[in-house]
Design an enzyme around this catalytic site. Structure first.
Site, PDB file in Angstrom:
ATOM      1  N   ASP A  10       8.586 -25.155 -41.075  1.00  0.00           N
ATOM      2  CA  ASP A  10       8.688 -24.435 -42.348  1.00  0.00           C
ATOM      3  C   ASP A  10       9.784 -25.036 -43.240  1.00  0.00           C
ATOM      4  OD1 ASP A  10       7.589 -22.912 -40.232  1.00  0.00           O
ATOM      5  OD2 ASP A  10       7.904 -21.049 -41.329  1.00  0.00           O
ATOM      6  N   ARG A  28       5.445  -8.543 -35.738  1.00  0.00           N
ATOM      7  CA  ARG A  28       5.170  -8.844 -37.142  1.00  0.00           C
ATOM      8  C   ARG A  28       4.142  -7.890 -37.743  1.00  0.00           C
ATOM      9  NH1 ARG A  28       6.759 -14.191 -38.574  1.00  0.00           N
ATOM     10  NH2 ARG A  28       7.260 -15.535 -36.795  1.00  0.00           N
ATOM     11  N   HIS A  73       9.727 -23.662 -46.779  1.00  0.00           N
ATOM     12  CA  HIS A  73       9.881 -22.431 -47.573  1.00  0.00           C
ATOM     13  C   HIS A  73      10.598 -22.587 -48.911  1.00  0.00           C
ATOM     14  CE1 HIS A  73       7.984 -19.206 -45.438  1.00  0.00           C
ATOM     15  NE2 HIS A  73       8.567 -19.517 -44.287  1.00  0.00           N
ATOM     16  N   HIS A  81       6.794 -21.453 -37.732  1.00  0.00           N
ATOM     17  CA  HIS A  81       6.595 -20.018 -37.972  1.00  0.00           C
ATOM     18  C   HIS A  81       7.799 -19.128 -37.659  1.00  0.00           C
ATOM     19  CE1 HIS A  81       4.069 -16.594 -38.765  1.00  0.00           C
ATOM     20  NE2 HIS A  81       3.901 -16.223 -37.517  1.00  0.00           N
ATOM     21  N   ASN A 131       0.899 -19.331 -42.580  1.00  0.00           N
ATOM     22  CA  ASN A 131       0.556 -17.977 -42.997  1.00  0.00           C
ATOM     23  C   ASN A 131       1.038 -17.681 -44.421  1.00  0.00           C
ATOM     24  OD1 ASN A 131       3.284 -17.918 -41.751  1.00  0.00           O
ATOM     25  ND2 ASN A 131       3.228 -15.761 -42.289  1.00  0.00           N
ATOM     26  N   HIS A 132       1.945 -18.511 -44.955  1.00  0.00           N
ATOM     27  CA  HIS A 132       2.396 -18.313 -46.337  1.00  0.00           C
ATOM     28  C   HIS A 132       1.599 -19.119 -47.343  1.00  0.00           C
ATOM     29  CE1 HIS A 132       5.922 -15.615 -46.359  1.00  0.00           C
ATOM     30  NE2 HIS A 132       5.933 -15.919 -45.077  1.00  0.00           N
ATOM     31  N   HIS A 181       0.473 -23.985 -36.987  1.00  0.00           N
ATOM     32  CA  HIS A 181       1.606 -23.268 -37.575  1.00  0.00           C
ATOM     33  C   HIS A 181       2.095 -22.126 -36.692  1.00  0.00           C
ATOM     34  CE1 HIS A 181       4.384 -21.677 -40.452  1.00  0.00           C
ATOM     35  NE2 HIS A 181       3.842 -20.478 -40.306  1.00  0.00           N
ATOM     36  N   ASP A 192       3.856 -23.291 -44.203  1.00  0.00           N
ATOM     37  CA  ASP A 192       4.914 -22.545 -44.890  1.00  0.00           C
ATOM     38  C   ASP A 192       5.775 -23.475 -45.742  1.00  0.00           C
ATOM     39  OD1 ASP A 192       3.852 -20.336 -43.697  1.00  0.00           O
ATOM     40  OD2 ASP A 192       5.718 -19.624 -42.818  1.00  0.00           O
ATOM     41  N   ASP A 219       7.010 -20.089 -50.839  1.00  0.00           N
ATOM     42  CA  ASP A 219       7.569 -18.734 -50.715  1.00  0.00           C
ATOM     43  C   ASP A 219       9.028 -18.771 -50.272  1.00  0.00           C
ATOM     44  OD1 ASP A 219       5.384 -17.284 -51.592  1.00  0.00           O
ATOM     45  OD2 ASP A 219       4.562 -16.975 -49.585  1.00  0.00           O
ATOM     46  N   ARG A 220       9.710 -17.674 -50.533  1.00  0.00           N
ATOM     47  CA  ARG A 220      11.112 -17.462 -50.195  1.00  0.00           C
ATOM     48  C   ARG A 220      12.046 -18.244 -51.116  1.00  0.00           C
ATOM     49  NH1 ARG A 220      11.781 -12.875 -47.253  1.00  0.00           N
ATOM     50  NH2 ARG A 220      10.625 -12.873 -45.321  1.00  0.00           N
TER      51      ARG A 220
END
Length: 485
Positions: free
Chosen positions: A227, A387, A229, A414, A288-289, A337, A256, A259-260
């Site tokens: 990730d 989660r 991010h 992840h 997943n993002h 991922h 990923d 995002d963030r």
């Protein structure tokens, strides 16, 4: 039902709760969860203990656990607004907007001036209405892809644009180098070239299988990253430390990308451009993002709209749906991922043939979702994920998957790891995470894996850790919805 607790135990539980609060304040959320749990075991009658633990779970992105703690808080005290709020935030984070809206309405009943609950309720209601409208349209007519309606040649590039241009639709090294320098200086590329990159990347990925084979030629190298991010400056630092992608040095970014962080757009355009420049020098796995639900909550949608337009976000959404779900390196390393499925009979061929493009969004169940969301656990077998999506899988599950498919190991991402990576399941499962000091708060290292061919085993793994670098101070694009996150 209230449990009988002595005055001595009440005092002891409160003291333990204060210890938990200190851990939380120092961003040691795992330790905070342990201490809140200890306080609850001593005195299970305090709704705030569950709400506090729910908040810590939220910080760890364990939204399912946060929802369960919200349940418990309101069971202990049905008038405790914060219990409903924490539960609502957990549901909101998992894009369960209708359910979240119910909780935020209850919060406002008990705390009418809660501004954050009002914001989240308003967003939930708008999102539910928009989804209903889109569903109604989709049921009455064939929805055209945005990518089919964009004519990049009709987009005028103004004379004032001072960046390198894409000529004849071909991405060059000069263009990519210039683009990265523009991004470092917080400048954009022209929207025409952004569209061209996205369109070409979508076409390329849509022609690939859901499981892509990666072979490392002699005297070449593959770097596997986890990730990133939206942390563009840390992402770019990987290239400074380890070398940029080239015809002899390939990279595999394992989901990923967005995002963030505040620079997700810069990362994804760089990755797509490198894919076009060096088709066998850049591999991308969907995380997943790279999904609509996550992009709405965690900032990428708002970032793209702010920097370009809603149309461009829809283009990214359509392109994310074409990204492969996994890679097989040197025929022996399965890279995905999240992790492994809830079934024992999943083969590489089944994964290779998943119709990911038709499905588009992975949803919250089934093989495609599990590949993006699963996590390893220490104990054998499987268990529900904290989660709230996917599941946990034990060392026996990993062992069975590897033996059945004649592979050596699973590399996944992840999860943030303090050292940037973690080897578990008797060496069969490795987590790699490449966003150091995640969200500017966790203090973790980042890491990547250099994979080189070797005659005897077929490959050699070298783990490299690195620290975060300075970056411009900006407000996260998801901030307006993150009050409870």
């Amino acid at each position: 039902m209230t449990t009988s607790v002595s005055e001595q135990d009440i005092a002891r539980a409160n003291a333990i709760k204060e210890e938990a609060n200190v851990f939380f304040a120092n961003k040691k959320f795992d330790e905070a969860v342990e201490k809140y749990t200890e306080a609850i075991e001593v005195n299970p009658n305090v709704a705030a203990f569950y709400a506090n633990r729910a908040f810590a779970h939220t910080k760890l992105e364990a939204y399912g656990a946060a929802i369960l703690d919200g349940d418990k808080a309101v069971e202990v005290d049905p008038k405790y607004a914060k219990g409903y709020y924490r539960r609502g935030v957990g549901k909101y984070a998992l894009a369960r907007y209708k359910e979240a809206a119910k909780d935020f309405r209850i919060v406002l009943k008990f705390a009418p001036n809660d501004r954050d609950a009002k914001l989240k309720l308003d967003d939930c209601d708008k999102t539910v209405a928009r989804m209903a409208f889109e569903k109604a349209i989709a049921s009455n007519e064939v929805v055209k892809k945005v990518s089919d309606s964009i004519d990049t040649q009709s987009i005028i590039v103004e004379d004032t644009y001072d960046g390198v241009r894409i000529d004849d639709g071909k991405v060059t090294k000069e263009f990519v180098d210039d683009m990265i320098e523009r991004f470092v200086g917080q400048k954009k590329i022209h929207r025409r070239y952004a569209y061209e990159i996205i369109l070409q990347a979508r076409k390329y990925f849509s022609e690939q299988a859901s499981l892509v084979d990666v072979e490392i030629p002699k005297e070449h190298k593959l770097t596997i990253c986890g990730d990133v991010h939206g942390q563009f400056y840390d992402f770019n630092n990987i290239f400074k430390l380890n070398g940029r992608p080239s015809e002899t040095h390939a990279y595999l970014f394992n989901g990923d990308f967005v995002d963030r962080g505040s620079f997700s757009l810069e990362i994804i355009l760089t990755l797509f451009a490198y894919k076009l420049l060096y088709p066998t020098g850049m591999y991308l796995t969907r995380g997943n993002h790279e999904t609509d639900d996550m992009n709405k909550v965690y900032g990428f949608e708002d970032e793209v709209k702010a920097k370009f337009s809603e149309t461009m976000f829809k283009m990214f959404s359509e392109t994310f749906a074409t990204l492969p779900l996994a890679h097989l390196v040197q025929k022996k390393i399965f890279v995905v991922h999240g992790g492994l499925s809830s079934r024992d009979d999943v083969t590489l061929e089944e994964i290779r043939n998943i119709d990911r493009i038709t499905k588009g969004q992975p949803g919250q169940g089934g093989l495609m979702s599990e590949l993006l969301w699963a996590d390893p656990q220490f104990l054998p077998g499987r268990s529900p994920s904290a989660r709230g999506v996917g599941q946990k899988f034990g060392p026996d599950v990993t062992e069975n998957f590897c033996k059945m498919n004649d592979i050596d190991m699973v590399i996944r991402s992840h999860e943030v790891k303090h050292q940037g990576y973690q080897v578990e399941h008797n060496g069969r499962c490795v987590t790699i995470f490449s966003a150091p000091n995640y969200c500017d708060s966790v203090g973790n290292k980042g890491a990547y894996i250099n994979v080189t061919p070797e005659t005897e085993k077929g490959y050699k793994l070298d783990y490299v850790q690195f620290d975060a670098v300075e970056h411009p101070k900006t407000q996260p694009y998801a901030n307006k919805f993150r009050g409870g996150f």
